[in-house]
Structures are given as C-alpha cells and as structure tokens.
Enzyme design. Structure first.
Site, PDB file in Angstrom:
ATOM      1  N   LYS A  36       0.733  -1.544   0.439  1.00 35.59           N
ATOM      2  CA  LYS A  36      -0.280  -0.491  -0.065  1.00 35.59           C
ATOM      3  C   LYS A  36       0.844   1.395  -0.269  1.00 35.59           C
ATOM      4  O   LYS A  36       1.906   1.316   0.370  1.00 35.59           O
ATOM      5  CB  LYS A  36      -0.777  -0.346   0.671  1.00 35.59           C
ATOM      6  CG  LYS A  36      -0.092   0.074   2.904  1.00 35.59           C
ATOM      7  CD  LYS A  36      -0.940  -0.654   3.641  1.00 35.59           C
ATOM      8  CE  LYS A  36      -0.637  -0.845   5.387  1.00 35.59           C
ATOM      9  NZ  LYS A  36      -0.986  -0.946   6.025  1.00 35.59           N
ATOM     10  N   TYR A 261      16.264  28.181  13.130  1.00 38.41           N
ATOM     11  CA  TYR A 261      14.973  29.202  13.443  1.00 38.41           C
ATOM     12  C   TYR A 261      14.773  28.844  14.617  1.00 38.41           C
ATOM     13  O   TYR A 261      15.412  27.606  15.334  1.00 38.41           O
ATOM     14  CB  TYR A 261      13.856  28.596  13.113  1.00 38.41           C
ATOM     15  CG  TYR A 261      13.782  28.711  11.005  1.00 38.41           C
ATOM     16  CD1 TYR A 261      13.367  29.866  10.716  1.00 38.41           C
ATOM     17  CD2 TYR A 261      13.885  27.870  10.587  1.00 38.41           C
ATOM     18  CE1 TYR A 261      13.190  29.803   9.358  1.00 38.41           C
ATOM     19  CE2 TYR A 261      13.531  27.431   9.188  1.00 38.41           C
ATOM     20  CZ  TYR A 261      13.233  28.852   8.783  1.00 38.41           C
ATOM     21  OH  TYR A 261      13.460  29.547   6.982  1.00 38.41           O
TER      22      TYR A 261
HETATM   23  C1  LIG Z   1      -0.566  -2.088   6.920  1.00 41.72           C
HETATM   24  C2  LIG Z   1      -0.938  -3.708   6.727  1.00 41.72           C
HETATM   25  C3  LIG Z   1      -0.754  -4.762   6.954  1.00 41.72           C
HETATM   26  C4  LIG Z   1       0.673  -4.366   6.848  1.00 41.72           C
HETATM   27  O1  LIG Z   1       1.355  -5.049   8.539  1.00 41.72           O
HETATM   28  P1  LIG Z   1       2.691  -4.090   8.773  1.00 41.72           P
HETATM   29  O2  LIG Z   1       3.306  -3.529   9.957  1.00 41.72           O
HETATM   30  O3  LIG Z   1       4.209  -3.158   7.722  1.00 41.72           O
HETATM   31  O4  LIG Z   1       3.747  -5.687   8.096  1.00 41.72           O
HETATM   32  C5  LIG Z   1      -0.841  -6.604   7.758  1.00 41.72           C
HETATM   33  N1  LIG Z   1      -2.399  -6.175   7.142  1.00 41.72           N
HETATM   34  C6  LIG Z   1      -3.244  -5.033   7.071  1.00 41.72           C
HETATM   35  C7  LIG Z   1      -4.029  -5.179   6.933  1.00 41.72           C
HETATM   36  C8  LIG Z   1      -3.053  -3.762   7.466  1.00 41.72           C
HETATM   37  O5  LIG Z   1      -3.174  -2.607   7.152  1.00 41.72           O
END
Ligand SMILES: *Cc1c(COP(=O)(O)O)cnc(C)c1O
Length: 365
Positions: A36, A261
């Site tokens: 994703k 800053y």
């Molecule tokens: C993002 C996600 C994963 C992967 O998680 P990681 O901690 O990056 O391995 C797996 N399952 C679901 C439902 C997720 O939303």
C-alpha cells in the site's frame, strides 16, 4: 547521479533478502506482500515486480486506486491483489475490471458482496471476496456475531467464493502482551466459520511472534523494507531505503550561537557543524531534531536542526568536507532508530520519503 541532490537508493536485493527471512520464519505459510501507499513510498512497480520474481503471488493494497496502479505495474503477471478498503459502494465495476479482490470489512460490505455473488451465480460465475474479521483490534472486520449471521444468510457460503479470511493484530510489536494471545484464540474461532478459506492473522511483527500466528499466509509490509518486528533494528533484516545528501557548508560555532530558526539549537561550546542539503521536504522527519543522528566519516553525528531543505549535524573534529554525502537513513541509520527519534513508527518514516530526492534502484526489478 547528481552530486548536488539528496539521493534515495532502493536496494531490491535487500528486499529479496528480507522476503527470504520472512519466508524462513513463516514456515509453510505464504508470504504475501503489503505494498500500500506506493510500496511504502518506495515505488510500487519495481518493489512488486522484484517480489514477484522472488515468488510473491499475493499482494495487498489499501485503496482501490492503489490496486489499479499495481495491476498495471504487474502487467500480465499472475498474482492476486487484495484491496483492504473492501467493497465500497460504487466501486464493484472498477474492482472487477482490474481483477482486484475486495477484503470485506463491514456488514454492509458483506451484504453487497453477497448481492454481487448472487448476480454472478445467475450468470454461471462466482464472485470472490476475502473477509476480514475483528479478533480484537476494533478497527475493521466482522465481529463473531456478525460473521456467524453472515454465513447463515442464504447463498453466503455457496454463491460467494471466499479465498481468504483474515484479521489484524493490534499489539504484535509487543510479544509479551496478552492481547496477542487473546486475538489468536478469537481468530481461531472466527476462521472456523469459513472452513474453505485460507487464513491470515499476522503482519510483519505477527510473523515473528511464533509459528502459531502464521496460519496459511502472513501479510508482510514494513519488515520487507527492513523495519524490525519490535520497533527496533533487527540484525536479520537489511535496509532497503538509503537516503543520503551532500554537505553544502561547514561552519564553526561559538558558545551562544544559535543554529536555524528560533531556539532550536544553541551551541554551548565551540563546535563544527555541517549544513546538509536535505530536510523534511525530503522525508527527514522534523521531530527527529535534537534526538536523531546521521552517519558520516564512520560515525554517528547528532541531528541539531531539521528545516524544510537543510539540516545541521554536529561533526566535531571528523574529517568531513563540503560535497561529501551524509547518510540520513540506511544501513548505518536504521529505520527504527530514526522513527523512535522522531516519535513515530518505521512505516511513517518510509511513506514520508519524498520524490524530491533522486531515486536509484539497485538490483534487478
Ligand atoms: C498495513 C497492513 C499490514 C502490513 O503491516 P506491516 O506492519 O507493515 O507488516 C498487514 N495487514 C493489514 C490489514 C494492514 O493494514
């Protein structure tokens, strides 16, 4: 390569190595890849193609548009692509057009999937949807009662093709948490409602909890990219993303001199600082200033300030010159160290890496 630009190197051989580590600890379970947010910010095309070359045949994305992009990047390669957002009203045609499998997350979505299945059955076909069940994270998925009511609805188990039943752990980065064992027990009851489906509970951290968490599939995300299962660097995993940037200037400070800053940093003694050509617009999270470090001349160098385009590091007497590239993330500045310095998780560090840095892929994609 432009010497003047921040550079993001993405090591696909390290990705393949991390996948092999996950496959090793997951035993007979399939290692699916969660890609994703554009492959955790690293470019879903090269990431997914290399993982496919390594044997990955199941991918997960969050959004429909991510699934469409992934399907295009995989161009004719054989793979299942699951969309975690599920079957949102109005998206069934686009899901079907890109052969994306929705992961049903709510009761209305389950009803919509059943309607699709009944329509498909009338035409002699089958509608495929994965089911997410809630084993105790209270974020997505059908509860035990909802799942039981759903499978009792006419057609649910025969019209609908359910390749996968899955759930997600809320505390997997803390192996001693009782919540993990509670969720495992609940998941065992829930998956029994879907006897034909394969089962998946663990993401990266869950895969490291032990064989009983792996079931038929683990859904690996951050550990593919080098993030440790307990939010600490894990020596078994390699860094996939390395961010470097050039030293633009070296300045000598006197006691009382402030850098950047406001009162972000005030020198207490004479010191040498390097001004580096990268900042939070490249993905170095601003909250890491004062706590994180960079790597230069074979040593850790404290991050004093992080601005949009520039950051300052304390280089003491080290032999560092203008034009040298400093490592801001990579094998010597692990993802989990930068994340904890910034008060966040490795996932966020990765997805904030921006297109401003020049991208270079190492290894075959
Ligand atoms: C993002 C996600 C994963 C992967 O998680 P990681 O901690 O990056 O391995 C797996 N399952 C679901 C439902 C997720 O939303």
């Amino acid at each position: 390569m432009s010497p003047d630009r921040a550079r993001l190197t993405i090591d696909l051989d390290a990705l393949a190595h991390n996948r092999a580590v996950l496959a090793d600890i997951s035993g007979a379970a399939e290692v699916a890849a969660v890609v994703k947010a554009d492959g955790y910010g690293l470019g879903v095309g090269p990431i997914a193609r290399r993982l496919h070359d390594e044997g990955t045949r199941s991918f997960f994305v969050a959004r429909l548009a991510e699934g469409e992009a992934l399907r295009a990047e995989l161009r004719g390669r054989d793979a299942a692509v699951y969309v975690l957002d599920g079957l949102i009203p109005g998206t069934a045609d686009r899901l079907a057009a890109s052969r994306l499998t929705p992961v049903i997350a709510t009761v209305p979505q389950a009803d919509a999937a059943l309607a699709q299945a009944v329509a498909a059955q009338a035409l002699g076909g089958r509608y495929a949807a994965a089911i997410q069940v809630d084993s105790g994270m209270n974020r997505q998925g059908l509860s035990f009662e909802e799942a039981r009511a759903f499978i009792a609805s006419p057609g649910a188990l025969d019209a609908l093709d359910i390749p996968l039943v899955m759930s997600h752990l809320g505390s997997a980065t803390e192996p001693r948490e009782q919540r993990n064992r509670d969720q495992l027990a609940r998941f065992r009851e829930l998956r029994a409602l879907f006897p034909e489906a394969r089962a998946s509970l663990a993401a990266s951290a869950g895969a490291f909890l032990g064989a009983e968490y792996s079931h038929d599939m683990v859904r690996a995300g951050v550990s593919l990219f080098g993030g440790g299962p307990e939010e600490r660097p894990d020596p078994r995993l390699r860094a996939v993303a390395t961010l470097t940037a050039p030293v633009l200037d070296i300045r000598n400070l006197q006691p009382g001199d402030r850098v950047g800053y406001g009162a972000a940093f005030t020198a207490q003694k004479p010191m040498r600082v390097a001004i580096v050509g990268a900042g939070y617009a490249d993905g170095v999270i601003r909250a890491a200033m004062g706590k994180g470090y960079a790597w230069a001349a074979s040593g850790r160098r404290r991050l004093l300030t992080v601005n949009m385009d520039l950051l300052a590091i304390d280089i003491g007497g080290a032999a560092i010159d203008i034009g040298d590239h400093v490592e801001l993330l990579g094998p010597n500045v692990p993802l989990d160290d930068l994340a904890s310095a910034a008060g966040t998780v490795a996932h966020e560090v990765l997805v904030r890496l921006s297109p401003r840095a020049e991208r270079i892929y190492l290894g075959a994609a």
